[in-house]
Motif scaffolding. Structure first.
Motif, PDB file in Angstrom:
ATOM      1  N   SER A   1       0.824  -1.207   0.000  1.00 40.45           N
ATOM      2  CA  SER A   1       0.000   0.000   0.000  1.00 40.45           C
ATOM      3  C   SER A   1       0.861   1.261   0.000  1.00 40.45           C
ATOM      4  N   GLY A   2       2.019   1.196   0.676  1.00 43.61           N
ATOM      5  CA  GLY A   2       2.915   2.342   0.696  1.00 43.61           C
ATOM      6  C   GLY A   2       3.452   2.667  -0.683  1.00 43.61           C
ATOM      7  N   LEU A   3       3.750   1.638  -1.478  1.00 46.27           N
ATOM      8  CA  LEU A   3       4.244   1.845  -2.835  1.00 46.27           C
ATOM      9  C   LEU A   3       3.154   2.417  -3.742  1.00 46.27           C
ATOM     10  N   LEU A   4       1.902   2.186  -3.385  1.00 54.19           N
ATOM     11  CA  LEU A   4       0.784   2.750  -4.137  1.00 54.19           C
ATOM     12  C   LEU A   4       0.549   4.216  -3.789  1.00 54.19           C
ATOM     13  N   ILE A   5       0.446   4.496  -2.496  1.00 58.82           N
ATOM     14  CA  ILE A   5      -0.055   5.791  -2.037  1.00 58.82           C
ATOM     15  C   ILE A   5       1.032   6.856  -1.927  1.00 58.82           C
ATOM     16  N   ILE A   6       2.197   6.499  -1.372  1.00 60.59           N
ATOM     17  CA  ILE A   6       3.212   7.507  -1.063  1.00 60.59           C
ATOM     18  C   ILE A   6       3.729   8.232  -2.309  1.00 60.59           C
ATOM     19  N   PRO A   7       4.137   7.537  -3.388  1.00 55.59           N
ATOM     20  CA  PRO A   7       4.590   8.286  -4.576  1.00 55.59           C
ATOM     21  C   PRO A   7       3.498   9.174  -5.172  1.00 55.59           C
TER      22      PRO A   7
ATOM     23  N   SER B   1       0.161  14.630 -15.408  1.00 58.34           N
ATOM     24  CA  SER B   1       1.456  14.979 -14.816  1.00 58.34           C
ATOM     25  C   SER B   1       1.620  14.343 -13.442  1.00 58.34           C
ATOM     26  N   MET B   2       0.527  14.223 -12.694  1.00 61.47           N
ATOM     27  CA  MET B   2       0.590  13.568 -11.383  1.00 61.47           C
ATOM     28  C   MET B   2       0.949  12.095 -11.545  1.00 61.47           C
ATOM     29  N   ALA B   3       0.374  11.443 -12.549  1.00 61.50           N
ATOM     30  CA  ALA B   3       0.674  10.030 -12.787  1.00 61.50           C
ATOM     31  C   ALA B   3       2.132   9.844 -13.172  1.00 61.50           C
ATOM     32  N   VAL B   4       2.645  10.716 -14.043  1.00 64.15           N
ATOM     33  CA  VAL B   4       4.038  10.604 -14.485  1.00 64.15           C
ATOM     34  C   VAL B   4       4.990  10.865 -13.320  1.00 64.15           C
ATOM     35  N   LEU B   5       4.719  11.905 -12.539  1.00 59.61           N
ATOM     36  CA  LEU B   5       5.583  12.221 -11.403  1.00 59.61           C
ATOM     37  C   LEU B   5       5.552  11.122 -10.344  1.00 59.61           C
ATOM     38  N   SER B   6       4.397  10.502 -10.158  1.00 56.97           N
ATOM     39  CA  SER B   6       4.321   9.412  -9.181  1.00 56.97           C
ATOM     40  C   SER B   6       5.220   8.246  -9.601  1.00 56.97           C
ATOM     41  N   VAL B   7       5.298   7.997 -10.908  1.00 59.80           N
ATOM     42  CA  VAL B   7       6.204   6.961 -11.414  1.00 59.80           C
ATOM     43  C   VAL B   7       7.660   7.359 -11.151  1.00 59.80           C
ATOM     44  N   VAL B   8       7.975   8.635 -11.371  1.00 64.74           N
ATOM     45  CA  VAL B   8       9.344   9.121 -11.148  1.00 64.74           C
ATOM     46  C   VAL B   8       9.728   8.978  -9.676  1.00 64.74           C
ATOM     47  N   PHE B   9       8.850   9.418  -8.775  1.00 63.88           N
ATOM     48  CA  PHE B   9       9.142   9.317  -7.346  1.00 63.88           C
ATOM     49  C   PHE B   9       9.238   7.852  -6.906  1.00 63.88           C
ATOM     50  N   GLY B  10       8.370   7.012  -7.448  1.00 62.41           N
ATOM     51  CA  GLY B  10       8.402   5.595  -7.103  1.00 62.41           C
ATOM     52  C   GLY B  10       9.696   4.933  -7.550  1.00 62.41           C
ATOM     53  N   CYS B  11      10.091   5.173  -8.796  1.00 58.79           N
ATOM     54  CA  CYS B  11      11.327   4.573  -9.322  1.00 58.79           C
ATOM     55  C   CYS B  11      12.551   5.072  -8.562  1.00 58.79           C
ATOM     56  N   THR B  12      12.567   6.369  -8.248  1.00 55.95           N
ATOM     57  CA  THR B  12      13.686   6.927  -7.485  1.00 55.95           C
ATOM     58  C   THR B  12      13.763   6.305  -6.093  1.00 55.95           C
ATOM     59  N   SER B  13      12.606   6.088  -5.480  1.00 53.32           N
ATOM     60  CA  SER B  13      12.571   5.459  -4.156  1.00 53.32           C
ATOM     61  C   SER B  13      13.129   4.036  -4.214  1.00 53.32           C
ATOM     62  N   VAL B  14      12.797   3.322  -5.290  1.00 56.00           N
ATOM     63  CA  VAL B  14      13.300   1.954  -5.447  1.00 56.00           C
ATOM     64  C   VAL B  14      14.820   1.954  -5.596  1.00 56.00           C
ATOM     65  N   ILE B  15      15.339   2.817  -6.470  1.00 56.48           N
ATOM     66  CA  ILE B  15      16.781   2.857  -6.727  1.00 56.48           C
ATOM     67  C   ILE B  15      17.552   3.227  -5.454  1.00 56.48           C
ATOM     68  N   LEU B  16      17.103   4.302  -4.787  1.00 62.44           N
ATOM     69  CA  LEU B  16      17.792   4.740  -3.575  1.00 62.44           C
ATOM     70  C   LEU B  16      17.586   3.753  -2.431  1.00 62.44           C
ATOM     71  N   GLY B  17      16.389   3.164  -2.351  1.00 65.07           N
ATOM     72  CA  GLY B  17      16.109   2.205  -1.284  1.00 65.07           C
ATOM     73  C   GLY B  17      16.938   0.940  -1.409  1.00 65.07           C
ATOM     74  N   VAL B  18      17.072   0.438  -2.639  1.00 65.88           N
ATOM     75  CA  VAL B  18      17.904  -0.749  -2.866  1.00 65.88           C
ATOM     76  C   VAL B  18      19.374  -0.426  -2.551  1.00 65.88           C
ATOM     77  N   GLY B  19      19.820   0.766  -2.967  1.00 62.86           N
ATOM     78  CA  GLY B  19      21.187   1.175  -2.666  1.00 62.86           C
ATOM     79  C   GLY B  19      21.432   1.302  -1.169  1.00 62.86           C
ATOM     80  N   LEU B  20      20.460   1.901  -0.463  1.00 63.74           N
ATOM     81  CA  LEU B  20      20.570   2.035   0.993  1.00 63.74           C
ATOM     82  C   LEU B  20      20.646   0.669   1.656  1.00 63.74           C
ATOM     83  N   SER B  21      19.807  -0.239   1.191  1.00 63.94           N
ATOM     84  CA  SER B  21      19.800  -1.584   1.753  1.00 63.94           C
ATOM     85  C   SER B  21      21.118  -2.304   1.500  1.00 63.94           C
TER      86      SER B  21
END
Length: 264
Positions: free
Chosen positions: A193-199, A212-232
């Motif tokens: 649910s967090g991956l759905l709502i937060i971005p 534009s909201m849909a496109v930006l949500s994809v950008v924020f989601g993908c960035t979160s994945v990249i940085l989150g995997v790197g952090l992990s």
């Protein structure tokens, strides 16, 4: 040199985000933010059925997630609001699912992996399944975008445009069920649910129109994945929670920007 399992994790996460972003926007626009939790929690019951019937976990999770979506659509009436139905279904399905799993004789089940995800264990086969499923959902959203928007905004406007909003509600519910089945190994039942709502919520202050909201949500989601995997990878923290934590940080920054704009 980046390890192969890191690349697989990032590719799988990005593929899911391309779908989770737009669907998350529709969830927010419909004001049913709890919908993702209710559908995802029903996946626990799907895992129990998969183990009991000795079938693919993906099939069991998808079937139960879709049944949950049907129940939500049917039981939301004037007597019970959507929040009430979603809350009851989310917690009861999680409880019944955990109870059912306890009766299934198996020693190979890693329940924690399903609850919190195990994105670093994604295989090449998983990437193919996730990629195909994401492409199917994305094709539906792109080709039916205008009708989905009209059906979401107003039933009266939908009927005036000769659009049956119920069909598109079912379409979104089916898409969400597929997304839950695809994401369960990546981000976990408790964090989908967090991956759905937060971005989507993060993109809202920076968007002037739905697309534009849909496109930006994809950008924020993908960035979160990249940085989150790197952090992990560098700090040896759980990957799923790391991704959602990065997304939550982005949301806090977006909220601060929106608040400052409001003061001005």
């Amino acid at each position: 040199m980046i390890d192969d399992f890191i690349l697989r994790a990032v590719f799988a996460g990005i593929a899911v985000c391309f779908v989770a972003g737009p669907i998350g926007c529709f969830v927010l626009w419909r004001k049913v933010a709890y919908f993702g939790d209710a559908t995802a929690h029903s996946a626990v019951l799907g895992i129990a059925f998969s183990l009991a019937l000795n079938i693919s976990v993906f099939i069991g999770v998808f079937v139960m997630a879709f049944i949950a979506a049907i129940c939500i659509t049917i039981t939301t009436t004037r007597t019970y609001s959507s929040d009430t139905v979603l809350g009851i279904l989310a917690h009861s399905s999680l409880a019944i699912g955990l109870l059912s799993i306890s009766f299934v004789p198996t020693q190979t089940l890693d329940l924690e992996a399903y609850l919190f995800g195990q994105i670093l264990a994604v295989s090449s086969t998983d990437i193919i399944v996730i990629g195909v499923g994401s492409l199917l959902i994305l094709a539906f959203i792109i080709t039916q975008w205008e009708k989905l928007l009209i059906a979401t905004l107003s039933e009266e406007l939908s009927f005036a445009a000769k659009i049956n909003p119920l069909w598109y509600t079912w379409g979104l519910n089916l898409s969400l069920a597929i997304l839950v089945a695809l994401s369960i190994k990546l981000i976990g039942i408790l964090l989908i649910s967090g991956l759905l709502i937060i971005p989507a919520a993060t993109a809202k202050p920076f968007s002037k129109k739905p697309s534009s909201m849909a496109v930006l949500s994809v950008v924020f989601g993908c960035t979160s994945v990249i940085l989150g995997v790197g952090l992990s990878y560098f700090t040896d923290t759980p990957t799923g929670p790391s991704i959602i934590s990065v997304g939550a940080l982005f949301f806090c920054l977006a909220w601060a920007v929106a608040y400052i704009r409001g003061l001005r």
